[in-house]
Motif scaffolding. Sequence first.
Motif, PDB file in Angstrom:
ATOM      1  N   PHE A 147       6.157  -0.630  -9.289  1.00 57.41           N
ATOM      2  CA  PHE A 147       6.298   0.807  -9.542  1.00 57.41           C
ATOM      3  C   PHE A 147       7.572   1.363  -8.907  1.00 57.41           C
ATOM      4  O   PHE A 147       8.262   2.192  -9.494  1.00 57.41           O
ATOM      5  CB  PHE A 147       5.069   1.552  -9.008  1.00 57.41           C
ATOM      6  CG  PHE A 147       5.152   3.039  -9.164  1.00 57.41           C
ATOM      7  CD1 PHE A 147       4.974   3.615 -10.413  1.00 57.41           C
ATOM      8  CD2 PHE A 147       5.411   3.864  -8.078  1.00 57.41           C
ATOM      9  CE1 PHE A 147       5.049   4.993 -10.571  1.00 57.41           C
ATOM     10  CE2 PHE A 147       5.499   5.236  -8.234  1.00 57.41           C
ATOM     11  CZ  PHE A 147       5.312   5.802  -9.474  1.00 57.41           C
ATOM     12  N   LEU A 148       7.896   0.895  -7.695  1.00 56.85           N
ATOM     13  CA  LEU A 148       9.081   1.382  -6.994  1.00 56.85           C
ATOM     14  C   LEU A 148      10.358   0.657  -7.425  1.00 56.85           C
ATOM     15  O   LEU A 148      11.444   1.005  -6.975  1.00 56.85           O
ATOM     16  CB  LEU A 148       8.888   1.242  -5.478  1.00 56.85           C
ATOM     17  CG  LEU A 148       7.775   2.108  -4.881  1.00 56.85           C
ATOM     18  CD1 LEU A 148       7.567   1.775  -3.415  1.00 56.85           C
ATOM     19  CD2 LEU A 148       8.093   3.591  -5.065  1.00 56.85           C
ATOM     20  N   GLY A 149      10.223  -0.374  -8.243  1.00 56.09           N
ATOM     21  CA  GLY A 149      11.394  -1.093  -8.742  1.00 56.09           C
ATOM     22  C   GLY A 149      11.973  -2.075  -7.736  1.00 56.09           C
ATOM     23  O   GLY A 149      13.147  -2.437  -7.826  1.00 56.09           O
ATOM     24  N   LEU A 150      11.182  -2.508  -6.799  1.00 53.02           N
ATOM     25  CA  LEU A 150      11.658  -3.470  -5.794  1.00 53.02           C
ATOM     26  C   LEU A 150      11.562  -4.891  -6.343  1.00 53.02           C
ATOM     27  O   LEU A 150      10.681  -5.201  -7.156  1.00 53.02           O
ATOM     28  CB  LEU A 150      10.834  -3.344  -4.513  1.00 53.02           C
ATOM     29  CG  LEU A 150      10.899  -1.971  -3.832  1.00 53.02           C
ATOM     30  CD1 LEU A 150       9.924  -1.924  -2.655  1.00 53.02           C
ATOM     31  CD2 LEU A 150      12.305  -1.694  -3.351  1.00 53.02           C
ATOM     32  N   PRO A 151      12.453  -5.778  -5.896  1.00 49.92           N
ATOM     33  CA  PRO A 151      12.418  -7.154  -6.417  1.00 49.92           C
ATOM     34  C   PRO A 151      11.237  -7.940  -5.851  1.00 49.92           C
ATOM     35  O   PRO A 151      10.756  -7.666  -4.748  1.00 49.92           O
ATOM     36  CB  PRO A 151      13.739  -7.747  -5.933  1.00 49.92           C
ATOM     37  CG  PRO A 151      14.081  -6.962  -4.714  1.00 49.92           C
ATOM     38  CD  PRO A 151      13.554  -5.577  -4.954  1.00 49.92           C
ATOM     39  N   ASP A 152      10.790  -8.904  -6.622  1.00 44.94           N
ATOM     40  CA  ASP A 152       9.708  -9.783  -6.181  1.00 44.94           C
ATOM     41  C   ASP A 152      10.331 -10.955  -5.422  1.00 44.94           C
ATOM     42  O   ASP A 152      10.995 -11.812  -6.014  1.00 44.94           O
ATOM     43  CB  ASP A 152       8.912 -10.287  -7.381  1.00 44.94           C
ATOM     44  CG  ASP A 152       7.705 -11.109  -6.976  1.00 44.94           C
ATOM     45  OD1 ASP A 152       7.331 -11.078  -5.786  1.00 44.94           O
ATOM     46  OD2 ASP A 152       7.138 -11.790  -7.849  1.00 44.94           O
ATOM     47  N   VAL A 153      10.142 -10.988  -4.119  1.00 48.56           N
ATOM     48  CA  VAL A 153      10.749 -12.023  -3.283  1.00 48.56           C
ATOM     49  C   VAL A 153       9.761 -13.129  -2.917  1.00 48.56           C
ATOM     50  O   VAL A 153      10.075 -14.006  -2.121  1.00 48.56           O
ATOM     51  CB  VAL A 153      11.343 -11.410  -1.988  1.00 48.56           C
ATOM     52  CG1 VAL A 153      12.495 -10.487  -2.319  1.00 48.56           C
ATOM     53  CG2 VAL A 153      10.281 -10.679  -1.201  1.00 48.56           C
TER      54      VAL A 153
END
Length: 87
Positions: free
Chosen positions: A17-23
């Motif tokens: 939702f926040l547009g953060l990358p999947d690490v």
Amino acid sequence: MKVTVNVDCTPEEARTFLGLPDVQPLQEAVMAQMQERMTASLKSMDPEVLLKTWGPMGLNNLEQIQKFFFSQFPGGAAGGGGTPGKK
């Protein structure tokens, strides 16, 4: 006026939702590499390997260290031959 909003979601949903990358894949790869390195370093902690590494000449090396240590004292290993009364 006070407004409270409660959002019930998983960390993955919040990240998307926040547009953060999947690490997570990167973290898994790094952790696997760390585990491999730690396992390899544990093999070098074997007592037999340590003795071979520290004492390449075996017992001769230990005897040389003892001779050097005792040679640093006045009178050698005999218990002192220094001059009495001298400080």
